[in-house]
Design a protein around this motif. Structure first.
Motif, PDB file in Angstrom:
ATOM      1  N   GLN A  13       0.958  -1.195  -0.025  1.00 20.81           N
ATOM      2  CA  GLN A  13       0.218   0.056   0.027  1.00 20.81           C
ATOM      3  C   GLN A  13       0.809   1.025  -0.022  1.00 20.81           C
ATOM      4  O   GLN A  13       0.388   2.581  -0.210  1.00 20.81           O
ATOM      5  CB  GLN A  13      -0.926  -0.081   1.202  1.00 20.81           C
ATOM      6  CG  GLN A  13      -2.040  -1.209   1.294  1.00 20.81           C
ATOM      7  CD  GLN A  13      -2.852  -1.000   0.090  1.00 20.81           C
ATOM      8  OE1 GLN A  13      -3.560  -0.082  -0.082  1.00 20.81           O
ATOM      9  NE2 GLN A  13      -2.791  -2.116  -0.527  1.00 20.81           N
ATOM     10  N   SER A  14       2.174   1.107   0.401  1.00 17.53           N
ATOM     11  CA  SER A  14       3.058   2.309   0.049  1.00 17.53           C
ATOM     12  C   SER A  14       4.508   1.909  -0.072  1.00 17.53           C
ATOM     13  O   SER A  14       4.497   0.445   0.262  1.00 17.53           O
ATOM     14  CB  SER A  14       2.992   3.030   1.386  1.00 17.53           C
ATOM     15  OG  SER A  14       3.405   2.307   2.782  1.00 17.53           O
ATOM     16  N   ARG A  26      -2.032   4.590   2.063  1.00 24.41           N
ATOM     17  CA  ARG A  26      -1.107   5.604   1.552  1.00 24.41           C
ATOM     18  C   ARG A  26      -0.248   6.280   2.476  1.00 24.41           C
ATOM     19  O   ARG A  26      -0.689   6.163   3.788  1.00 24.41           O
ATOM     20  CB  ARG A  26      -1.641   6.755   0.719  1.00 24.41           C
ATOM     21  CG  ARG A  26      -2.462   6.173  -0.699  1.00 24.41           C
ATOM     22  CD  ARG A  26      -1.349   5.436  -1.601  1.00 24.41           C
ATOM     23  NE  ARG A  26      -2.123   4.896  -2.672  1.00 24.41           N
ATOM     24  CZ  ARG A  26      -2.462   3.712  -2.918  1.00 24.41           C
ATOM     25  NH1 ARG A  26      -2.711   3.091  -1.978  1.00 24.41           N
ATOM     26  NH2 ARG A  26      -3.056   3.523  -4.132  1.00 24.41           N
ATOM     27  N   GLU A  46      -6.464   7.743   1.655  1.00 23.10           N
ATOM     28  CA  GLU A  46      -6.427   8.694   0.388  1.00 23.10           C
ATOM     29  C   GLU A  46      -7.858   9.374   0.210  1.00 23.10           C
ATOM     30  O   GLU A  46      -7.876  10.566   0.078  1.00 23.10           O
ATOM     31  CB  GLU A  46      -5.852   8.125  -0.756  1.00 23.10           C
ATOM     32  CG  GLU A  46      -5.819   8.995  -1.775  1.00 23.10           C
ATOM     33  CD  GLU A  46      -5.125   8.193  -3.245  1.00 23.10           C
ATOM     34  OE1 GLU A  46      -4.278   8.609  -3.443  1.00 23.10           O
ATOM     35  OE2 GLU A  46      -5.564   7.284  -3.632  1.00 23.10           O
ATOM     36  N   ASP A  76      -7.899  13.611  -3.041  1.00 30.00           N
ATOM     37  CA  ASP A  76      -6.937  12.797  -2.151  1.00 30.00           C
ATOM     38  C   ASP A  76      -6.571  13.904  -0.769  1.00 30.00           C
ATOM     39  O   ASP A  76      -6.796  14.861  -0.971  1.00 30.00           O
ATOM     40  CB  ASP A  76      -5.593  12.750  -3.085  1.00 30.00           C
ATOM     41  CG  ASP A  76      -5.742  12.155  -4.232  1.00 30.00           C
ATOM     42  OD1 ASP A  76      -6.764  11.324  -4.348  1.00 30.00           O
ATOM     43  OD2 ASP A  76      -4.928  12.117  -5.208  1.00 30.00           O
ATOM     44  N   VAL A  83       1.206   3.330  -6.465  1.00 33.41           N
ATOM     45  CA  VAL A  83       2.352   3.413  -5.317  1.00 33.41           C
ATOM     46  C   VAL A  83       3.691   3.005  -5.778  1.00 33.41           C
ATOM     47  O   VAL A  83       3.927   2.022  -6.430  1.00 33.41           O
ATOM     48  CB  VAL A  83       1.833   2.389  -4.377  1.00 33.41           C
ATOM     49  CG1 VAL A  83       2.971   1.730  -3.177  1.00 33.41           C
ATOM     50  CG2 VAL A  83       0.477   2.479  -3.695  1.00 33.41           C
TER      51      VAL A  83
END
Length: 334
Positions: free
Chosen positions: A15-16, A53, A68, A96, A305
């Motif tokens: 996810q990041s 994020r 996000e 965002d 990502v």
């Protein structure tokens, strides 16, 4: 053109991504990391919330994990929770989360976000939580998003939107904002003429003076205007006060990540683009990324990502069941 150096298998989609030396770390995933040999090491913490994020400070000391298209976030120092963060609920599900970490010229690391209202930017000391922009405000009706502090800590970029909806970019003087917070409520340092005659899709800092801006829309045949037009990649110089490069492209640019005089364009797949000519230096069609433009709108297409190694040689791109590691071409010598 181009090629994938290696594919790292993952137990679940990252996810990041951020580089820690030659390791890759998923901060949202609780510190899950991959060593250069491709081995995945389990998470050290579990956040217990659906964050998706993250952003990391230039020093790597602080990070923010956030949702996000939500209202919740955490400021972390390593694995330690520093404090919880929030933003206004208003339209939070359609644009965002506005948040950035940066360092001021004096070395202080700061958090920039909109903790109370969607249209009021605040700067706070990351360590202490002290608000550095405490004062009377007169905000405009602008949704701030995709915030970024310039490398030297002198300016703040906001690639947000106003209600048409329509994407815009603004740049604010941070020294002025620390003296008078209402500076963040004005129109910033970018002049209206020559301005931008198109909707902004994304923007990023190339260095402390130059800003790369991507627009969308249908390209125009007449490009005599000094303004940045539709489907163009432009470079604005703060010191020169003008567009020093403007190039029309025949594809959507999507999210931009800076690397010297090139940018990585993320839409459909990664492309490496020369900002002076608009030419595609290399591209990787086999590495898929979301087809996402702008900071608002559709909720089912997330921001890609990715993580560019600090030395500019490698790009890590999250895939559903892997991480693609791309070796980027060496910069062209002057």
């Amino acid at each position: 053109m181009g090629g994938v150096l290696i594919v790292l298998k993952v137990t679940e989609e990252a996810q990041s991504l951020v580089w820690d030396g030659d390791d890759l770390v998923d901060v949202v995933g609780g510190g899950r990391r991959w060593s250069p040999d491709g081995v995945e090491h389990p998470a050290s913490v579990i956040h217990g919330f659906l964050f998706d994020r993250s952003v990391v400070s230039p020093s790597g000391r602080y990070s923010v994990v956030y949702t996000e298209r939500g209202t919740k976030a955490l400021l972390l120092e390593g694995d330690r929770l520093v404090r919880e963060l929030n933003r206004s609920y208003y339209q939070a599900d359609v644009f965002d989360y506005p948040v950035a970490l940066g360092a001021l010229p004096d070395g202080r690391e700061v958090l920039v976000h909109c903790p109370e209202e969607y249209n009021i930017l605040e700067i706070e000391d990351a360590e202490s939580g002290e608000w550095l922009t405490d004062g009377e405000r007169q905000p405009r009706d602008l949704f701030h998003s995709r915030l970024a502090v310039s490398p030297g800590g002198t300016h703040l970029l906001s690639a947000g939107w106003f209600w048409h909806p329509y994407g815009v970019v603004e740049v604010f003087d941070l020294a002025g904002a620390l003296t008078d917070p209402a500076v963040l409520d004005g129109r910033g340092v970018l002049p209206l003429d020559p301005g931008i005659d198109a909707e902004v899709a994304s923007a990023c800092w190339l260095d402390d003076d130059r800003l790369a801006v991507a627009t969308d829309g249908e390209p125009l045949d007449d490009e005599e205007t000094p303004a940045l037009g539709p489907r163009q990649l432009g470079v604005w110089s703060l010191s020169a006060g003008r567009w020093i490069h403007r190039n029309t492209v025949d594809f959507c640019l999507g999210t931009l990540i800076a690397r010297g005089d090139t940018v990585v364009s993320l839409y459909g797949h990664p492309r490496l683009i020369d900002v002076t000519t608009g030419a595609v230096v290399a591209e990787w069609p086999s590495v898929e990324v979301p087809r996402r433009e702008g900071s608002y709108g559709v909720t089912h297409i997330p921001t890609p990502v990715v993580a560019l190694h600090p030395d500019g040689t490698r790009l890590a791109v999250a895939q559903p069941d892997s991480i693609a590691l791309i070796t980027l071409p060496e910069p062209i010598a002057d």
